[in-house]
Scaffold this motif. Structure first.
Motif, PDB file in Angstrom:
ATOM      1  N   PHE A  14     -12.275  -8.395 -19.122  1.00  0.00           N
ATOM      2  CA  PHE A  14     -13.706  -8.102 -19.000  1.00  0.00           C
ATOM      3  C   PHE A  14     -13.937  -6.625 -18.665  1.00  0.00           C
ATOM      4  CE2 PHE A  14     -17.636  -8.064 -16.357  1.00  0.00           C
ATOM      5  CZ  PHE A  14     -18.521  -8.434 -17.357  1.00  0.00           C
ATOM      6  N   LEU A  17     -13.057  -4.391 -21.610  1.00  0.00           N
ATOM      7  CA  LEU A  17     -14.083  -4.382 -22.659  1.00  0.00           C
ATOM      8  C   LEU A  17     -15.285  -3.535 -22.245  1.00  0.00           C
ATOM      9  CD1 LEU A  17     -13.903  -8.111 -23.817  1.00  0.00           C
ATOM     10  CD2 LEU A  17     -13.534  -6.109 -25.262  1.00  0.00           C
ATOM     11  N   LEU A  18     -15.674  -3.627 -20.969  1.00  0.00           N
ATOM     12  CA  LEU A  18     -16.802  -2.804 -20.507  1.00  0.00           C
ATOM     13  C   LEU A  18     -16.462  -1.317 -20.629  1.00  0.00           C
ATOM     14  CD1 LEU A  18     -18.315  -4.555 -17.362  1.00  0.00           C
ATOM     15  CD2 LEU A  18     -19.031  -4.671 -19.735  1.00  0.00           C
ATOM     16  N   HIS A  21     -16.707  -0.271 -24.055  1.00  0.00           N
ATOM     17  CA  HIS A  21     -18.092  -0.273 -24.549  1.00  0.00           C
ATOM     18  C   HIS A  21     -18.820   1.005 -24.128  1.00  0.00           C
ATOM     19  CE1 HIS A  21     -22.047  -1.623 -25.758  1.00  0.00           C
ATOM     20  NE2 HIS A  21     -22.490  -1.451 -24.518  1.00  0.00           N
ATOM     21  N   VAL A  22     -18.688   1.352 -22.846  1.00  0.00           N
ATOM     22  CA  VAL A  22     -19.326   2.586 -22.364  1.00  0.00           C
ATOM     23  C   VAL A  22     -18.326   3.715 -22.597  1.00  0.00           C
ATOM     24  CG1 VAL A  22     -20.522   3.696 -20.451  1.00  0.00           C
ATOM     25  CG2 VAL A  22     -20.483   1.225 -20.606  1.00  0.00           C
TER      26      VAL A  22
ATOM     27  N   ILE B  83     -22.549  -5.609 -27.461  1.00  0.00           N
ATOM     28  CA  ILE B  83     -22.508  -6.127 -26.084  1.00  0.00           C
ATOM     29  C   ILE B  83     -23.134  -7.518 -26.001  1.00  0.00           C
ATOM     30  CG2 ILE B  83     -24.674  -5.001 -25.360  1.00  0.00           C
ATOM     31  CD1 ILE B  83     -21.470  -5.230 -23.230  1.00  0.00           C
ATOM     32  N   LEU B  86     -20.609 -10.314 -26.651  1.00  0.00           N
ATOM     33  CA  LEU B  86     -19.813 -10.697 -25.492  1.00  0.00           C
ATOM     34  C   LEU B  86     -20.688 -11.352 -24.415  1.00  0.00           C
ATOM     35  CD1 LEU B  86     -17.101 -10.552 -23.861  1.00  0.00           C
ATOM     36  CD2 LEU B  86     -17.914  -8.373 -22.969  1.00  0.00           C
ATOM     37  N   ARG B 232     -24.491  11.227 -28.040  1.00  0.00           N
ATOM     38  CA  ARG B 232     -24.674  10.793 -26.647  1.00  0.00           C
ATOM     39  C   ARG B 232     -25.778  11.548 -25.894  1.00  0.00           C
ATOM     40  NH1 ARG B 232     -23.022   5.845 -25.211  1.00  0.00           N
ATOM     41  NH2 ARG B 232     -20.845   5.450 -25.645  1.00  0.00           N
ATOM     42  N   PRO B 239     -24.986   8.046 -21.772  1.00  0.00           N
ATOM     43  CA  PRO B 239     -24.124   7.012 -21.170  1.00  0.00           C
ATOM     44  C   PRO B 239     -24.765   6.129 -20.096  1.00  0.00           C
ATOM     45  CG  PRO B 239     -22.867   9.005 -21.499  1.00  0.00           C
ATOM     46  CD  PRO B 239     -24.286   9.339 -21.895  1.00  0.00           C
ATOM     47  N   TRP B 242     -27.278   3.959 -21.740  1.00  0.00           N
ATOM     48  CA  TRP B 242     -26.514   3.034 -22.602  1.00  0.00           C
ATOM     49  C   TRP B 242     -26.005   1.854 -21.766  1.00  0.00           C
ATOM     50  CZ3 TRP B 242     -24.769   3.068 -27.817  1.00  0.00           C
ATOM     51  CH2 TRP B 242     -23.644   2.303 -28.104  1.00  0.00           C
TER      52      TRP B 242
END
Lengths: 73, 488
Positions: A14, A17-18, A21-22, B83, B86, B232, B239, B242
């Protein structure tokens, strides 16, 4: 795989993946993969593939065990 | 046959099909409130998946996302879809699964009723009902606005947006009030298949019409190379924004009361797990075309400016075979209606179970179903009236609803996962989160957000308040907690 190890894998996946993602560390790219797929979209599609594999793990291993313990099956 | 006649015929066939499904479902749904509002808690894998996915996808995906991608490029996919792929299945596991079981144990038929019984507090039920309604009504308004605009455009203005909105709501009400949850879930299978198939066809036909995938991409790059990368420094791509938006878009879906109610109708945990395995794939199938149609549209129609939301309709009209293009507006209609029906059903059930009955109005089961149907018509009338006067864009209305729902998530999660969570904690969390969010909306740029969106701080505040509120107030009655968690 023991229960503790499963939970550790779930948390690690988890957080990983975060992090992916960021992805503030990635430089913008205007190149194409296969002649048409923008790098940015390709990266996100690979990310979704990883997220899907992670979900298969959660749905196949963690969730059923938890449901049995909680009397939800 | 003229284009207008073709549109009229397709709409008529579509309305007859969904109406017929409602009539067939009505033969099984009028027996009891549990059957009417939750389809007897027995939805199978395919119907549940399509009901959840259809409810999740509205004009926000088919009109708003191509419009955003037209402006911001392929980054919109990572900002939203990735996102969500998930977050939504995880929230089905962490919140949906225990909510389904707890609702059965407590005989709860609505999300607010579940939390009211779990925490032993009718006031929590009232408060949740108020927030669910406050954020769902605007979301419904944007759906009606989106559908009525598309229908009005498809009829070349022969049908005014007002009459188009009225027609959409009338048909939704017809099959919803007849068939209840089962009727809406069955129609969602048809509607979901319709808009997913259309998007897949549209994706391929548009690429071919533009000279292939590479040429379509190059066309967009020629207008603005930044469309194909993630800059970005731009708006929500920054960020911290985001990350904030990722929190919103990943968690908001479970707090839609109409999604929550569908999870409560799942036949088993195994069925829920099967849905979660398929969800990310379906999202990719729908969202990749939605984003790329917007990006390609920038190359094909570079001067839309503030009318970016029109790009989907323009691309369909210009780059699809005429026989298939007529289905474009049906796809939007199907996406909107598959959400509206669930919203109407859930709000009417909450009005009945969470407001009328706690105020001492005991009804027999048949009367309860009849009153639920009556409330559905009242809610639709309110939404229709608001859709005529609400001036904000579809995206802006949706965004406020999404942010509002996010503030409810700590309460929805902790009540199911933490036995010590109390009614006081729920009150503190709901009030604090929404107060911070309201401050953010009111102060705008003057809100001290440190680069994050105000909703991020609202979520943090709601979580902390839930914890402190629960520690500092008496716990719920132990017997009630034991019943909710299935002890003994």
């Amino acid at each position: 795989m023991g229960r503790r190890l499963q939970h550790a894998c779930a948390w690690l996946g988890f957080v990983g993946l975060l992090f992916l993602h960021v992805d503030a560390w990635r430089a913008p790219s205007d190149t194409f993969r296969f002649g048409w797929l923008p790098d940015e979209l390709g990266y996100r599609l690979v990310w979704v593939l990883l997220a899907w594999l992670y979900l298969l793990f959660v749905c196949g291993v963690i969730w059923p065990r938890e449901s049995r313990r909680g009397g939800r099956e | 046959m003229t284009a207008l006649q073709q549109v009229a015929l397709l709409v008529a066939i579509y309305f007859v099909v969904v109406g017929a499904i409602g009539v067939v479902a009505s033969r099984r749904s009028a027996r009891s409130p549990e059957e009417y509002f939750l389809a007897g808690r027995g939805l199978g894998t395919v119907v549940l998946f399509m009901a959840l996915f259809g409810t999740n996808c509205t004009s926000f995906v088919l009109i708003g996302i191509p419009g955003k991608a037209y402006d911001l490029g392929v980054g919109v996919f990572g900002l939203n879809a990735a996102i969500v792929a998930l977050g939504v299945p995880l929230s089905f596991w962490l919140i949906g699964s225990p909510a389904r079981t707890m609702a059965m144990r407590l005989s709860a038929l609505t999300p607010a009723e579940l939390y009211s019984k779990r925490l032993g507090s009718r006031r929590v039920g009232f408060l949740l009902f108020a927030f669910f309604t406050a954020y769902t009504i605007p979301y419904m308004v944007q759906g009606v606005k989106g559908a009525s605009l598309v229908l009005s455009q498809a009829s070349d203005g022969a049908l005014s947006p007002g009459w188009a909105g009225f027609g959409v709501l009338f048909v939704v009400l017809l099959y919803t009030s007849l068939g209840g949850m089962r009727g809406t879930a069955w129609t969602n299978v048809f509607q979901g298949a319709l808009f997913m198939l259309f998007m897949a066809f549209a994706f391929v036909f548009m690429a071919r019409s533009l000279g292939g995938f590479a040429a379509a991409m190059q066309g967009a790059a020629d207008v603005d190379p930044a469309l194909l990368e993630l800059d970005r420094t731009r708006g929500l791509f920054e960020p911290r924004k985001w990350a904030s938006w990722g929190l919103v878009i990943a968690t908001t879906v479970i707090a839609f009361p109409h999604m929550f109610a569908r999870l409560m109708a799942a036949g088993s945990d195994e069925i829920l797990r099967k849905v979660c395995r398929v969800y990310p794939i379906a999202l990719v199938v729908l969202w990749v075309p939605a984003v790329l149609i917007g990006v390609w549209g920038r190359g094909a129609f570079p001067d839309l400016g503030a009318d970016a939301d029109r790009v989907f309709q323009l691309m369909v009209a210009e780059h699809m075979p005429p026989a298939l293009a007529a289905f474009g507006f049906l796809a939007v209609l199907a996406a909107v209606m598959s959400t509206l029906d669930a919203q109407i059903l859930t709000l009417s059930s909450m009005l009945l179970r969470d407001v009328l009955e706690p105020l001492g109005r005991e009804l027999d089961p048949r009367t309860e179903v009849a009153v639920g149907r009556g409330f559905a018509w009242v809610i639709a009338a309110v939404v229709f009236g608001l859709s005529l006067v609400w001036g904000e864009s579809v995206f802006d209305i949706s965004r406020k609803s999404f942010e509002g729902y996010t503030t409810l998530v700590p309460t929805l999660f902790l009540a199911l996962r933490w036995r010590r969570f109390s009614a006081g904690g729920a009150f503190a969390s709901l009030v604090t989160g929404n107060a911070i969010l309201a401050c953010g909306w009111t102060l705008g740029a003057r809100f001290p957000s440190f680069g994050f969106l105000p909703v991020f701080w609202a979520f943090v505040g709601a979580t902390l308040a839930a914890w402190f509120g629960s520690i500092l107030t008496p716990p719920a009655d132990e017997a009630a907690v034991a019943r909710a968690f299935g002890d003994g």
